[in-house]
Design a protein around this motif. Structure first.
Motif, PDB file in Angstrom:
ATOM      1  N   GLU A 171     -71.918  91.196  79.194  1.00 26.93           N
ATOM      2  CA  GLU A 171     -71.951  92.522  79.163  1.00 26.93           C
ATOM      3  C   GLU A 171     -71.033  92.898  77.755  1.00 26.93           C
ATOM      4  O   GLU A 171     -71.530  93.624  76.982  1.00 26.93           O
ATOM      5  CB  GLU A 171     -70.993  93.334  80.318  1.00 26.93           C
ATOM      6  CG  GLU A 171     -71.999  93.484  81.649  1.00 26.93           C
ATOM      7  CD  GLU A 171     -70.973  94.200  82.510  1.00 26.93           C
ATOM      8  OE1 GLU A 171     -69.883  94.271  82.474  1.00 26.93           O
ATOM      9  OE2 GLU A 171     -71.972  94.806  83.437  1.00 26.93           O
ATOM     10  N   LYS A 172     -70.152  92.094  77.481  1.00 29.54           N
ATOM     11  CA  LYS A 172     -69.408  92.290  76.341  1.00 29.54           C
ATOM     12  C   LYS A 172     -70.092  91.795  75.105  1.00 29.54           C
ATOM     13  O   LYS A 172     -70.153  92.489  74.142  1.00 29.54           O
ATOM     14  CB  LYS A 172     -67.978  91.240  76.313  1.00 29.54           C
ATOM     15  CG  LYS A 172     -67.189  91.575  75.081  1.00 29.54           C
ATOM     16  CD  LYS A 172     -65.813  90.839  75.308  1.00 29.54           C
ATOM     17  CE  LYS A 172     -64.533  91.370  74.196  1.00 29.54           C
ATOM     18  NZ  LYS A 172     -63.513  90.661  74.489  1.00 29.54           N
ATOM     19  N   GLU A 199     -69.124  89.700  83.065  1.00 32.46           N
ATOM     20  CA  GLU A 199     -68.299  90.400  82.085  1.00 32.46           C
ATOM     21  C   GLU A 199     -68.705  89.954  80.625  1.00 32.46           C
ATOM     22  O   GLU A 199     -68.479  90.639  79.624  1.00 32.46           O
ATOM     23  CB  GLU A 199     -66.849  90.291  82.467  1.00 32.46           C
ATOM     24  CG  GLU A 199     -66.477  90.942  83.707  1.00 32.46           C
ATOM     25  CD  GLU A 199     -64.869  90.967  83.934  1.00 32.46           C
ATOM     26  OE1 GLU A 199     -64.297  90.265  83.714  1.00 32.46           O
ATOM     27  OE2 GLU A 199     -64.572  91.753  84.735  1.00 32.46           O
ATOM     28  N   LEU A 257     -71.372 104.604  79.169  1.00 28.78           N
ATOM     29  CA  LEU A 257     -71.275 103.548  78.114  1.00 28.78           C
ATOM     30  C   LEU A 257     -69.940 103.775  77.553  1.00 28.78           C
ATOM     31  O   LEU A 257     -68.982 102.658  77.469  1.00 28.78           O
ATOM     32  CB  LEU A 257     -72.235 103.856  76.955  1.00 28.78           C
ATOM     33  CG  LEU A 257     -71.862 103.285  75.787  1.00 28.78           C
ATOM     34  CD1 LEU A 257     -72.246 101.696  76.040  1.00 28.78           C
ATOM     35  CD2 LEU A 257     -72.806 103.462  74.509  1.00 28.78           C
ATOM     36  N   LYS A 285     -66.868 104.560  79.166  1.00 24.09           N
ATOM     37  CA  LYS A 285     -66.120 103.896  80.058  1.00 24.09           C
ATOM     38  C   LYS A 285     -66.193 102.231  79.957  1.00 24.09           C
ATOM     39  O   LYS A 285     -65.121 101.617  80.079  1.00 24.09           O
ATOM     40  CB  LYS A 285     -66.398 104.434  81.582  1.00 24.09           C
ATOM     41  CG  LYS A 285     -66.100 105.545  81.839  1.00 24.09           C
ATOM     42  CD  LYS A 285     -66.184 106.066  83.115  1.00 24.09           C
ATOM     43  CE  LYS A 285     -65.239 105.368  84.012  1.00 24.09           C
ATOM     44  NZ  LYS A 285     -65.428 105.731  85.586  1.00 24.09           N
ATOM     45  N   LYS A 286     -67.598 101.772  79.904  1.00 25.21           N
ATOM     46  CA  LYS A 286     -67.676 100.469  79.729  1.00 25.21           C
ATOM     47  C   LYS A 286     -66.950  99.837  78.562  1.00 25.21           C
ATOM     48  O   LYS A 286     -66.373  98.730  78.482  1.00 25.21           O
ATOM     49  CB  LYS A 286     -69.230  99.932  79.663  1.00 25.21           C
ATOM     50  CG  LYS A 286     -69.392  98.600  79.618  1.00 25.21           C
ATOM     51  CD  LYS A 286     -69.290  98.008  81.173  1.00 25.21           C
ATOM     52  CE  LYS A 286     -70.488  98.579  82.145  1.00 25.21           C
ATOM     53  NZ  LYS A 286     -70.528  98.086  83.271  1.00 25.21           N
ATOM     54  N   ARG A 304     -63.335  99.730  78.941  1.00 21.96           N
ATOM     55  CA  ARG A 304     -62.741  98.691  79.713  1.00 21.96           C
ATOM     56  C   ARG A 304     -62.815  97.231  79.006  1.00 21.96           C
ATOM     57  O   ARG A 304     -61.547  96.379  79.082  1.00 21.96           O
ATOM     58  CB  ARG A 304     -63.860  98.258  80.759  1.00 21.96           C
ATOM     59  CG  ARG A 304     -63.708  97.259  81.697  1.00 21.96           C
ATOM     60  CD  ARG A 304     -64.758  97.210  82.640  1.00 21.96           C
ATOM     61  NE  ARG A 304     -64.603  96.021  83.726  1.00 21.96           N
ATOM     62  CZ  ARG A 304     -65.577  95.749  84.532  1.00 21.96           C
ATOM     63  NH1 ARG A 304     -66.724  96.431  84.583  1.00 21.96           N
ATOM     64  NH2 ARG A 304     -65.500  94.557  85.106  1.00 21.96           N
ATOM     65  N   TYR A 305     -63.757  97.145  77.870  1.00 27.17           N
ATOM     66  CA  TYR A 305     -63.691  95.719  77.059  1.00 27.17           C
ATOM     67  C   TYR A 305     -62.911  95.790  75.748  1.00 27.17           C
ATOM     68  O   TYR A 305     -63.028  94.962  74.924  1.00 27.17           O
ATOM     69  CB  TYR A 305     -65.231  95.438  76.889  1.00 27.17           C
ATOM     70  CG  TYR A 305     -65.764  94.854  78.185  1.00 27.17           C
ATOM     71  CD1 TYR A 305     -65.218  93.888  79.047  1.00 27.17           C
ATOM     72  CD2 TYR A 305     -67.140  95.518  78.645  1.00 27.17           C
ATOM     73  CE1 TYR A 305     -65.866  93.612  80.202  1.00 27.17           C
ATOM     74  CE2 TYR A 305     -67.774  94.991  79.864  1.00 27.17           C
ATOM     75  CZ  TYR A 305     -66.931  94.254  80.628  1.00 27.17           C
ATOM     76  OH  TYR A 305     -67.754  93.797  81.811  1.00 27.17           O
TER      77      TYR A 305
END
Length: 300
Positions: free
Chosen positions: A262-263, A259, A291, A293-294, A297-298
């Protein structure tokens, strides 16, 4: 940027190109000239910074024999040389107040007066100027003529610094590798992914000119290898990339580390593509919806 150039190419108006040193302002001026109706006439350029006023006046407007010490013959100025074509005035913000007044008069009347002459001469020369200064701020400070600014920036083109268009780095680097490997007859074909990563993580305060110098140096150091590696790049560029790479600490669970990665990647790509979601999704090989949605999420 190119769309802006297309709009002004066929319009015979003055253009002001703004941008940091090394961003390629003269290339933009040449693009406008050589794709427009004046392309078969001369394109001449003059840097207005760091040159004495008398010499700059002589360079731009010419002089008569005996008009000053060393003037042993008549000389045409660049405005006359470029008659029918384009004159590019780089670093126009460096001009003295007296020179600004003279240039304003030329733009208003379309006439030049050589140093030492008692006559004026009509010229049909398009003016494209460039500056790395904020001329509006210079006007507020009393360093630049407001009337001249209005004359110069009929149409303004802003060239972004390289750090705001890192997607161009690969294209530019490949071009410069080809240019300098051919120049010194070395079989260098391109950059390794690691070397490209180093370049894309560097902020390039000198912009495209600094990138070109870096690639020229790297090609010279690469000797007979076919690919430029990080070892061929300057220490400051490699160190910057290493610093960014070390920001991700190996701690926590595997899920937490993934995570964090990814962030970090999303943060860098948002900066690289100035927030353009479509380009980011394309580079990551995912859909724009995926993208978004990702990012939600962050918390982006």
């Amino acid at each position: 940027l190119f769309k802006l150039c297309e709009k002004v190419i066929d319009l015979d108006i003055t253009v002001l190109i703004e941008g940091e040193t090394g961003t390629g302002k003269e290339l933009i001026a040449r693009c406008i000239h050589y794709n427009g109706p004046r392309k078969n006439k001369p394109f001449v350029s003059q840097n207005c910074g760091g040159i004495p006023e008398t010499l700059l006046t002589s360079e731009l407007f010419g002089h008569k024999r005996g008009s000053f010490t060393g003037a042993i013959a008549d000389k045409k100025g660049l405005f006359e040389v470029a008659d029918g074509g384009t004159i590019f005035l780089d670093e126009v913000g460096e001009m003295s107040p007296a020179m600004q007044t003279t240039l304003l008069r030329v733009l208003q009347d379309g006439e030049i007066r050589p140093l030492g002459a008692d006559y004026h001469k009509k010229v049909n020369t398009r003016v494209i100027s460039a500056t790395n200064r904020n001329l509006e701020e210079e006007v507020d400070k009393g360093n630049f003529s407001e009337d001249l600014l209005y004359r110069l920036n009929v149409f303004t083109i802003k060239v972004p610094p390289l750090r705001q268009r890192t997607g161009d780095i690969r294209l530019l680097a490949d071009y410069f590798v080809g240019k300098y490997s051919q120049k010194i007859d070395k079989p260098v074909k391109g950059l390794s992914q690691e070397a490209l990563h180093c370049l894309e993580n560097y902020h390039f305060p000198g912009n495209v000119r600094e990138l070109e110098n870096e690639i020229e140096r790297a090609v010279a150091l690469a000797q007979d290898v076919s690919v430029i590696e990080p070892s061929h790049l300057s220490g400051k560029i490699v160190e910057k990339s290493a610093t960014i790479g070390s920001e991700l600490e190996m701690r926590g669970t595997l899920k937490e580390m993934v995570e964090a990665l990814e962030k970090s990647v999303l943060t860098r790509l948002l900066e690289k593509h100035s927030g353009n979601r479509t380009r980011i999704a394309k580079e990551l090989g995912m859909s724009r919806y995926g993208l978004m949605k990702k990012m939600q999420r962050y918390g982006f």
